[in-house]
Design a protein around this motif. Structure first.
Motif, mmCIF file in Angstrom:
data_model
loop_
_atom_site.group_PDB
_atom_site.id
_atom_site.type_symbol
_atom_site.label_atom_id
_atom_site.label_comp_id
_atom_site.label_asym_id
_atom_site.label_seq_id
_atom_site.Cartn_x
_atom_site.Cartn_y
_atom_site.Cartn_z
ATOM 1 N N ALA A 114 0.824 -1.219 0.000
ATOM 2 C CA ALA A 114 0.000 0.000 0.000
ATOM 3 C C ALA A 114 0.855 1.265 0.000
ATOM 4 N N ALA A 115 1.972 1.259 0.727
ATOM 5 C CA ALA A 115 2.825 2.451 0.791
ATOM 6 C C ALA A 115 3.367 2.822 -0.589
ATOM 7 N N ALA A 116 3.673 1.825 -1.421
ATOM 8 C CA ALA A 116 4.178 2.097 -2.775
ATOM 9 C C ALA A 116 3.071 2.662 -3.668
ATOM 10 N N VAL A 117 1.858 2.122 -3.524
ATOM 11 C CA VAL A 117 0.724 2.628 -4.305
ATOM 12 C C VAL A 117 0.413 4.064 -3.870
ATOM 13 N N TRP A 118 0.408 4.297 -2.572
ATOM 14 C CA TRP A 118 0.170 5.647 -2.037
ATOM 15 C C TRP A 118 1.192 6.636 -2.588
ATOM 16 N N SER A 119 2.445 6.249 -2.536
ATOM 17 C CA SER A 119 3.515 7.118 -3.024
ATOM 18 C C SER A 119 3.330 7.434 -4.509
ATOM 19 N N ALA A 120 2.920 6.443 -5.294
ATOM 20 C CA ALA A 120 2.699 6.669 -6.728
ATOM 21 C C ALA A 120 1.615 7.725 -6.962
ATOM 22 N N TRP A 121 0.572 7.737 -6.108
ATOM 23 C CA TRP A 121 -0.540 8.685 -6.243
ATOM 24 C C TRP A 121 -0.219 10.061 -5.673
ATOM 25 N N THR A 122 0.723 10.140 -4.711
ATOM 26 C CA THR A 122 0.885 11.375 -3.947
ATOM 27 C C THR A 122 2.249 12.036 -4.073
ATOM 28 N N THR A 123 3.129 11.483 -4.877
ATOM 29 C CA THR A 123 4.435 12.079 -5.127
ATOM 30 C C THR A 123 4.433 12.608 -6.563
ATOM 31 N N ALA A 124 4.688 13.900 -6.699
ATOM 32 C CA ALA A 124 4.551 14.551 -8.011
ATOM 33 C C ALA A 124 5.360 13.846 -9.099
ATOM 34 N N GLU A 125 6.612 13.497 -8.821
ATOM 35 C CA GLU A 125 7.464 12.875 -9.837
ATOM 36 C C GLU A 125 6.912 11.523 -10.257
ATOM 37 N N SER A 126 6.477 10.727 -9.278
ATOM 38 C CA SER A 126 5.918 9.413 -9.601
ATOM 39 C C SER A 126 4.620 9.555 -10.375
ATOM 40 N N TYR A 127 3.728 10.422 -9.894
ATOM 41 C CA TYR A 127 2.432 10.623 -10.550
ATOM 42 C C TYR A 127 2.631 11.056 -12.004
ATOM 43 N N ALA A 128 3.536 11.987 -12.228
ATOM 44 C CA ALA A 128 3.788 12.464 -13.596
ATOM 45 C C ALA A 128 4.244 11.314 -14.493
ATOM 46 N N HIS A 129 4.998 10.379 -13.918
ATOM 47 C CA HIS A 129 5.560 9.284 -14.708
ATOM 48 C C HIS A 129 4.483 8.344 -15.242
ATOM 49 N N TRP A 130 3.455 8.053 -14.451
ATOM 50 C CA TRP A 130 2.461 7.051 -14.871
ATOM 51 C C TRP A 130 1.113 7.632 -15.271
ATOM 52 N N ALA A 131 0.847 8.898 -14.938
ATOM 53 C CA ALA A 131 -0.500 9.436 -15.133
ATOM 54 C C ALA A 131 -0.631 10.325 -16.370
ATOM 55 N N TYR A 132 0.269 10.187 -17.324
ATOM 56 C CA TYR A 132 0.182 10.927 -18.589
ATOM 57 C C TYR A 132 0.280 12.433 -18.386
ATOM 58 N N ALA A 133 1.077 12.873 -17.413
ATOM 59 C CA ALA A 133 1.244 14.305 -17.159
ATOM 60 C C ALA A 133 2.523 14.795 -17.828
ATOM 61 N N ALA A 134 2.497 16.059 -18.239
ATOM 62 C CA ALA A 134 3.685 16.669 -18.820
ATOM 63 C C ALA A 134 4.767 16.767 -17.737
ATOM 64 N N PRO A 135 6.004 16.444 -18.084
ATOM 65 C CA PRO A 135 7.082 16.527 -17.098
ATOM 66 C C PRO A 135 7.155 17.928 -16.482
ATOM 67 N N GLY A 136 7.316 17.966 -15.162
ATOM 68 C CA GLY A 136 7.446 19.238 -14.464
ATOM 69 C C GLY A 136 6.147 19.980 -14.214
ATOM 70 N N SER A 137 5.013 19.409 -14.648
ATOM 71 C CA SER A 137 3.737 20.136 -14.529
ATOM 72 C C SER A 137 2.957 19.786 -13.265
ATOM 73 N N VAL A 138 3.378 18.750 -12.546
ATOM 74 C CA VAL A 138 2.604 18.266 -11.407
ATOM 75 C C VAL A 138 3.065 18.952 -10.119
ATOM 76 N N GLU A 139 2.095 19.510 -9.401
ATOM 77 C CA GLU A 139 2.342 20.064 -8.073
ATOM 78 C C GLU A 139 1.282 19.491 -7.140
ATOM 79 N N MET A 140 1.708 19.032 -5.964
ATOM 80 C CA MET A 140 0.788 18.397 -5.020
ATOM 81 C C MET A 140 1.048 18.883 -3.603
ATOM 82 N N ASP A 141 -0.013 19.290 -2.932
ATOM 83 C CA ASP A 141 0.023 19.610 -1.509
ATOM 84 C C ASP A 141 -0.971 18.645 -0.857
ATOM 85 N N VAL A 142 -0.489 17.434 -0.586
ATOM 86 C CA VAL A 142 -1.364 16.325 -0.194
ATOM 87 C C VAL A 142 -1.723 16.426 1.295
ATOM 88 N N ARG A 143 -2.787 17.153 1.561
ATOM 89 C CA ARG A 143 -3.360 17.296 2.897
ATOM 90 C C ARG A 143 -4.784 17.787 2.702
#
Length: 147
Positions: free
Chosen positions: A23-52
């Motif tokens: 679960a910690a790896a799945v969580w990190s994939a959803w909540t870490t900007a670099e990881s999310y950008a890698h798998w979620a079809y986001a433009a590099p450098g475009s993801v910003e997250m304040d996960v709270r």
């Protein structure tokens, strides 16, 4: 082994998969900007997250034909390694679209993920479900190489 289940009711859908990752790896994939950008079809450098709760996020998504469109939203609920409730701003609508991501660790190496969303119309639901199916496929592939 990946199992997948889809249920749709009214203008809602829920997709369920068992992922080969803790679960910690799945969580990190959803909540870490670099990881999310890698798998979620986001433009590099475009993801910003304040996960709270109340925190905001933004990303510029890239379509298969190379088009780009910006997305913004906020986090309604954050329960680390268990549950994310994410709001996505929708142009022309007063209320955000809400997606719920629930994680249940089945074992040290398997996590059940359920992604659910309620939409305003059947067409919106079908498009959102199609997009989420693509995202879950990409997330599955990412997790195979991430750990």
């Amino acid at each position: 082994m990946t199992t997948e289940q889809s249920t749709a009711e009214g203008f809602s859908y829920a997709l369920e998969r068992t992922l080969e990752a803790p679960a910690a790896a799945v969580w990190s994939a959803w909540t870490t900007a670099e990881s999310y950008a890698h798998w979620a079809y986001a433009a590099p450098g475009s993801v910003e997250m304040d996960v709270r709760p109340g925190g905001t996020w933004k990303a510029t998504m890239v379509t298969p034909d190379g088009g780009q469109f910006p997305l913004t939203g906020s986090y309604f609920e954050v329960d680390q390694n268990r549950r994310l409730v994410i709001g996505m701003d929708v142009p022309g609508k007063n209320e955000p679209a809400v997606m719920t991501v629930e994680l249940t660790e089945e074992s040290a190496h398997q996590t059940r993920i359920v992604v659910a969303q309620t939409c305003d119309t059947a067409d919106e639901r079908d498009l959102a479900e199609q997009g989420t199916t693509m995202l879950l496929g990409s997330l599955t592939d990412f997790l195979k190489t991430a750990h």
